[in-house]
Design a protein around this motif. Structure first.
Motif, PDB file in Angstrom:
ATOM      1  N   LEU A  84       0.824  -1.206   0.000  1.00  0.00           N
ATOM      2  CA  LEU A  84       0.000   0.000   0.000  1.00  0.00           C
ATOM      3  C   LEU A  84       0.861   1.259   0.000  1.00  0.00           C
ATOM      4  O   LEU A  84       0.546   2.243  -0.698  1.00  0.00           O
ATOM      5  N   VAL A  85       1.950   1.256   0.761  1.00  0.00           N
ATOM      6  CA  VAL A  85       2.858   2.405   0.764  1.00  0.00           C
ATOM      7  C   VAL A  85       3.467   2.594  -0.627  1.00  0.00           C
ATOM      8  O   VAL A  85       3.535   3.715  -1.145  1.00  0.00           O
ATOM      9  N   SER A  86       3.889   1.508  -1.243  1.00  0.00           N
ATOM     10  CA  SER A  86       4.475   1.597  -2.590  1.00  0.00           C
ATOM     11  C   SER A  86       3.461   2.142  -3.594  1.00  0.00           C
ATOM     12  O   SER A  86       3.810   2.943  -4.471  1.00  0.00           O
ATOM     13  N   LEU A  87       2.204   1.718  -3.463  1.00  0.00           N
ATOM     14  CA  LEU A  87       1.151   2.211  -4.361  1.00  0.00           C
ATOM     15  C   LEU A  87       0.961   3.711  -4.185  1.00  0.00           C
ATOM     16  O   LEU A  87       0.886   4.462  -5.169  1.00  0.00           O
ATOM     17  N   ALA A  88       0.862   4.154  -2.942  1.00  0.00           N
ATOM     18  CA  ALA A  88       0.677   5.582  -2.690  1.00  0.00           C
ATOM     19  C   ALA A  88       1.861   6.391  -3.209  1.00  0.00           C
ATOM     20  O   ALA A  88       1.690   7.463  -3.809  1.00  0.00           O
ATOM     21  N   GLN A  89       3.062   5.901  -3.005  1.00  0.00           N
ATOM     22  CA  GLN A  89       4.253   6.605  -3.493  1.00  0.00           C
ATOM     23  C   GLN A  89       4.281   6.669  -5.011  1.00  0.00           C
ATOM     24  O   GLN A  89       4.706   7.675  -5.603  1.00  0.00           O
ATOM     25  N   ALA A  90       3.812   5.594  -5.665  1.00  0.00           N
ATOM     26  CA  ALA A  90       3.797   5.575  -7.133  1.00  0.00           C
ATOM     27  C   ALA A  90       2.843   6.619  -7.705  1.00  0.00           C
ATOM     28  O   ALA A  90       2.991   7.027  -8.863  1.00  0.00           O
ATOM     29  N   LEU A  91       1.873   7.054  -6.892  1.00  0.00           N
ATOM     30  CA  LEU A  91       0.888   8.031  -7.360  1.00  0.00           C
ATOM     31  C   LEU A  91       1.370   9.478  -7.229  1.00  0.00           C
ATOM     32  O   LEU A  91       0.665  10.398  -7.641  1.00  0.00           O
ATOM     33  N   ARG A  92       2.554   9.693  -6.674  1.00  0.00           N
ATOM     34  CA  ARG A  92       3.034  11.058  -6.460  1.00  0.00           C
ATOM     35  C   ARG A  92       3.045  11.912  -7.727  1.00  0.00           C
ATOM     36  O   ARG A  92       2.659  13.081  -7.695  1.00  0.00           O
ATOM     37  N   PRO A  93       3.494  11.368  -8.869  1.00  0.00           N
ATOM     38  CA  PRO A  93       3.509  12.223 -10.068  1.00  0.00           C
ATOM     39  C   PRO A  93       2.151  12.387 -10.745  1.00  0.00           C
ATOM     40  O   PRO A  93       2.041  13.122 -11.732  1.00  0.00           O
ATOM     41  N   ILE A  94       1.121  11.718 -10.233  1.00  0.00           N
ATOM     42  CA  ILE A  94      -0.190  11.762 -10.876  1.00  0.00           C
ATOM     43  C   ILE A  94      -0.947  13.008 -10.453  1.00  0.00           C
ATOM     44  O   ILE A  94      -1.008  13.346  -9.267  1.00  0.00           O
ATOM     45  N   SER A  95      -1.538  13.694 -11.423  1.00  0.00           N
ATOM     46  CA  SER A  95      -2.338  14.884 -11.144  1.00  0.00           C
ATOM     47  C   SER A  95      -3.814  14.548 -11.160  1.00  0.00           C
ATOM     48  O   SER A  95      -4.275  13.743 -11.974  1.00  0.00           O
TER      49      SER A  95
END
Length: 415
Positions: free
Chosen positions: A391-402
């Protein structure tokens, strides 16, 4: 690769269903249906009717009501396309009710616009695992003398039988639902005469073929294996080697009835093996699975607020909320899907829902919020098998998403 969703059914349940397909004769169908319906309403009021699917029950209901052609059916603006097609098949007019993106509940101004003197039925969907406060809708129902149907397909819990004042409450146990039996639905109706009418109509239908149902069980034995992390990774690799679109392949594998056969396929009685598996699943279903899903959804949303607070989560303010799915809004969903895939997460826009078009008689009723939301909607993988690290990895992967600007939605920023 983490798959977009895991089927809420164990191998032991699938084997039980296959055993029922081999041993339970359709001569026992009425006995099984009566037992299931009696059990479903044992702790609530009204009557229950078991159907092949919620869409079958919706078609049954509109047949039983015998509404005049041109009558209006006010609907949650986001729904599955077949629900709208069935309304039109009966010569009725679907009228969308726009939704508040924060709660996915009907927008109060849209309720006033959509529900009027020609409204005969109001159908409200509890979306994404959240539950809508029906009090304003009940008031609108009473004002115009319509009946209120609640679609609880995405809001099942073991003790929930629907709002006690709703006229009809519909629960689905289709392929991707909680407590799935790979088909089947239960309707709770307040009016016993209407329930009897639906049973009488359904009794004229042919019975679902048990062999076809057994084939479905076998197919999902394979799909369940493929939805595991190693199995899904192998599937993606194979599709890429063969030049196949795995997203299209997965959507086709779980899609419903073909449009040109919709009404004919809906009008079947559930077979005895389906009823046996549905009873087995419901009577043995534990709330532990739902509590784990709820916890994962809540935790993912917390992590999104920590790592990418600008990401908008439709329905986040709904309460109670099971987080059947965790949707977000992405400015460019295709780009977001590719970004997440590179990080090992299979997100999808999905192709199972639609926005109800406003009819010519209601030009002021365009569901703007819902249509804008739908263009940016993206579903994240989130289920009990995903641990904290995932879940942490998923949230981090969303950082560049607007996400789209909240100013694009009239009520997204409402408390």
């Amino acid at each position: 690769m983490w798959s977009r969703k895991r089927f809420d059914i164990d191998y032991s349940d699938l084997i039980y269903g296959l055993g029922a397909a081999l041993t339970v004769e359709n001569s026992r169908r009425h006995e099984l249906q009566n037992e299931l319906e009696d059990w479903w309403i044992s702790d609530s009021t009204g009557e229950a009717v078991a159907c092949l699917s919620v869409r079958s029950g919706w078609d049954l209901l509109l047949q039983g009501l015998q509404l005049p052609p041109g009558s209006e059916v006010a609907m949650s603006a986001l729904t599955i396309p077949d629900m709208v097609s069935i309304v039109r098949h009966h010569g009725l007019v679907p009228v969308p009710i726009d939704l508040d993106p924060r709660t996915m509940a009907p927008d109060s101004a849209s309720v006033d616009r959509a529900i009027g003197p020609r409204t005969r039925v109001i159908i409200i969907a509890h979306l994404f695992g959240g539950r809508v406060d029906l009090a304003p809708i009940l008031a609108a129902r009473d004002r115009v003398g319509a009946i209120l149907v609640e679609d609880c397909a995405q809001a099942f819990t073991p003790g929930f039988r629907g709002h006690p004042e709703a006229d009809v409450s519909c629960f689905s146990f289709g392929n991707i639902k909680f407590a799935t039996a790979l088909g089947g639905a239960l309707l709770r109706l307040r009016d016993p005469q209407l329930a009897d009418s639906l049973r009488q109509i359904q009794s004229t239908y042919p019975v679902q073929d048990s062999g076809n149902y057994a084939s479905r069980l076998l197919k999902y034995l394979g799909l369940k294996t493929l939805s595991s992390r190693p199995g899904f990774t192998a599937l993606i690799w194979g599709c890429r080697r063969l030049g196949m679109d795995y997203d299209r392949l997965l959507n086709q594998s779980v899609k419903g009835f073909p449009k040109d056969e919709l009404i004919w396929r809906l009008r079947h009685q559930p077979c005895a093996p389906l009823l046996a598996l549905l009873r087995h699943r419901l009577q043995g279903y534990s709330e532990k699975r739902l509590s784990e899903q709820t916890h994962r959804g809540q935790r993912l949303i917390q992590l999104l607020q920590e790592y990418c607070p600008e990401i908008q989560v439709p329905g986040v303010a709904a309460s109670p909320h099971l987080h059947w799915v965790v949707p977000i809004l992405a400015e460019d969903p295709s780009e977001a899907i590719a970004t997440l895939a590179n990080a090992g997460f299979d997100a999808t826009q999905g192709h199972s829902m639609t926005v109800v078009d406003s009819p010519a008689t209601h030009p002021e009723g365009e569901p703007r919020n819902t249509r804008e939301l739908f263009q940016h909607l993206l579903y994240l993988p989130c289920y009990p098998a995903m641990d904290e690290t995932a879940l942490v990895s998923l949230a981090q992967a969303l950082r560049p998403i607007s996400s789209p600007s909240v100013s694009q939605f009239s009520r997204m920023s409402s408390p």
